[in-house]
Design an enzyme around this catalytic site. Structure first.
Site, mmCIF file in Angstrom:
data_model
loop_
_atom_site.group_PDB
_atom_site.id
_atom_site.type_symbol
_atom_site.label_atom_id
_atom_site.label_comp_id
_atom_site.label_asym_id
_atom_site.label_seq_id
_atom_site.Cartn_x
_atom_site.Cartn_y
_atom_site.Cartn_z
ATOM 1 N N LYS A 77 0.828 -1.200 0.000
ATOM 2 C CA LYS A 77 0.000 0.000 0.000
ATOM 3 C C LYS A 77 0.864 1.252 0.000
ATOM 4 O O LYS A 77 2.083 1.202 0.131
ATOM 5 C CB LYS A 77 -0.942 -0.014 1.215
ATOM 6 C CG LYS A 77 -1.926 -1.176 1.201
ATOM 7 C CD LYS A 77 -2.746 -1.254 -0.078
ATOM 8 C CE LYS A 77 -3.850 -0.214 -0.136
ATOM 9 N NZ LYS A 77 -4.744 -0.408 -1.295
ATOM 10 N N HIS A 95 -1.884 4.782 -5.691
ATOM 11 C CA HIS A 95 -3.174 5.489 -5.764
ATOM 12 C C HIS A 95 -2.995 6.978 -6.083
ATOM 13 O O HIS A 95 -3.536 7.836 -5.387
ATOM 14 C CB HIS A 95 -3.964 5.302 -4.466
ATOM 15 C CG HIS A 95 -4.240 3.869 -4.133
ATOM 16 N ND1 HIS A 95 -5.047 3.058 -4.912
ATOM 17 C CD2 HIS A 95 -3.795 3.084 -3.124
ATOM 18 C CE1 HIS A 95 -5.082 1.843 -4.386
ATOM 19 N NE2 HIS A 95 -4.332 1.837 -3.306
#
EC number: 1.5.1.7
Length: 372
Positions: A77, A95
């Site tokens: 992540k 992201h």
């Protein structure tokens, strides 16, 4: 030539127990001549000792920051929100390619330090298909939670409580079945669920969970591109008890559901699980909420409804962490053929495509973001 060093960092995202490398894939990399350094991690589903047993070197948590520039940092992540420039090649989900909130600051850290982002979300083969994705387990976990939330809301007025990772799939399904029984007793029936994107990895996982939980086929509406081609919003969504969105978008299409479509007086819909969790993306086909949810607060209510039952949204961007061991094993195994080419990543088609995309995205950064 010196061997390529891969540095597996410890995840810093709360409640993230998954890992991009597992003991079995680390063993394969070591066998192929790589040096694998693994940060000790209190959160990772795999014990440090499992990595040590296959020949990996354990290093302190957070030590990637000071690792030599030529080491490749592998994570899962996004990094913590800090401002220092990044000097390494980073393999991770960042992201920041779809103009998510704050994307400029996240992306700019790489060019500011001479580093490179090879984003796991955009690793594709020659046909444009992702080489590894957590889609199946994201859909599975999302559907399982959606069933539990549906049952919970029938019997409680307070929000659905926090959840934690499960040691394995059967433990999760046992809990879901118990919740479903309680919900069905109260409602006098089982829920009707619509899954959009049912033919993809994510949708297949959602449908698998619904079946394993005991939902009959007639209660599962499986939609994909053919059914959504006419353009939404779709009444079939508000006529269902649960809507699971498994569609991954990189451009805007008509919304599947919106605030206007939710105002229908005969709405049955009480739970939306937006597995894609692109909460702030301009491409979302589910623009009815703006807050990402978490394992400790799994749902957010939809405000502004004039009538009908309460409606909750699940928008957790690391759903597969509900089943961290199975999800990590499946993902890392799919990623392994690409990992084995990291020693020449600039000439490996999968990584070269990811590098080209990185450079294209960096070119769109405003000049102000690149100032140190």
């Amino acid at each position: 030539m010196a061997p390529t060093v891969l540095h597996l960092r410890s995840e810093t995202k709360p409640l993230e127990h998954r890992s991009a490398l597992t003991p079995s894939t680390a063993a394969e990399l070591i066998k192929a001549g790589y040096v694998v350094n693994v940060e000790r991690s209190p959160e990772r589903i795999f014990d440090d000792a499992e990595f040590e047993a296959v020949g990996a070197t354990l290093v302190p948590e957070g030590s990637w920051v000071d690792a030599p520039k030529e080491h490749i940092v592998v994570g899962l992540k996004e990094l913590e929100e800090k401002d220092f420039p990044l000097k390494h090649v980073h393999v991770q989900f960042a992201h920041c390619y779809k103009q998510q909130a704050g994307w400029e600051k996240v992306l700019a850290r790489f060019p500011r330090g001479g580093g490179t982002l090879l984003d796991l979300e955009f690793l594709v083969d020659d046909r444009g298909r992702r080489v590894a994705a957590f889609g199946f387990h994201a859909g599975f976990a999302g559907a399982a939670l959606a069933l539990e939330v549906w049952a919970w809301q029938l019997n409680h007025s307070e929000p659905f409580p926090g959840v934690e990772s499960y040691p394995n799939e059967s433990a999760l399904i046992a809990d879901v079945k118990k919740a479903l029984d309680e919900g069905a007793k109260k409602a006098g029936r089982l829920p009707r669920v619509i899954v959009i994107g049912a033919l993809g990895r994510c949708g297949s996982g959602a449908v698998d969970a619904l079946r394993k939980a005991g939902l009959p086929e007639e209660n599962i509406l499986k939609w994909d591109m053919a059914e959504t081609a006419k353009g939404g919003p779709f009444k079939e969504i508000t006529d269902s008890d649960i809507f699971i969105n498994c569609i991954y978008l990189t451009s805007k299409i008509p919304n599947f559901v919106n605030m206007e479509s939710l105002q229908t007086p005969d709405r049955k819909l009480t739970v939306v699980c937006d597995v894609s969790a692109d909460t702030t993306s301009p491409f979302t086909p589910v623009p009815i909420y703006s807050v990402a949810t978490t394992f400790d607060k799994p749902t957010v209510p939809v405000d502004g409804l004039q009538s009908g039952p309460p409606l909750s949204v699940i928008s957790i961007d690391h759903l597969p962490s509900l089943l961290p061991r199975e999800a990590s094993e499946a993902f890392s195994r799919d990623l392994l053929p690409s990992l084995l080419t990291l020693n020449d990543w600039q000439n490996s088609p999968v990584w070269a495509r990811a590098h080209k995309l990185f450079k294209e995205k960096v070119a769109t950064l405003p000049a102000s973001a690149l100032e140190n």
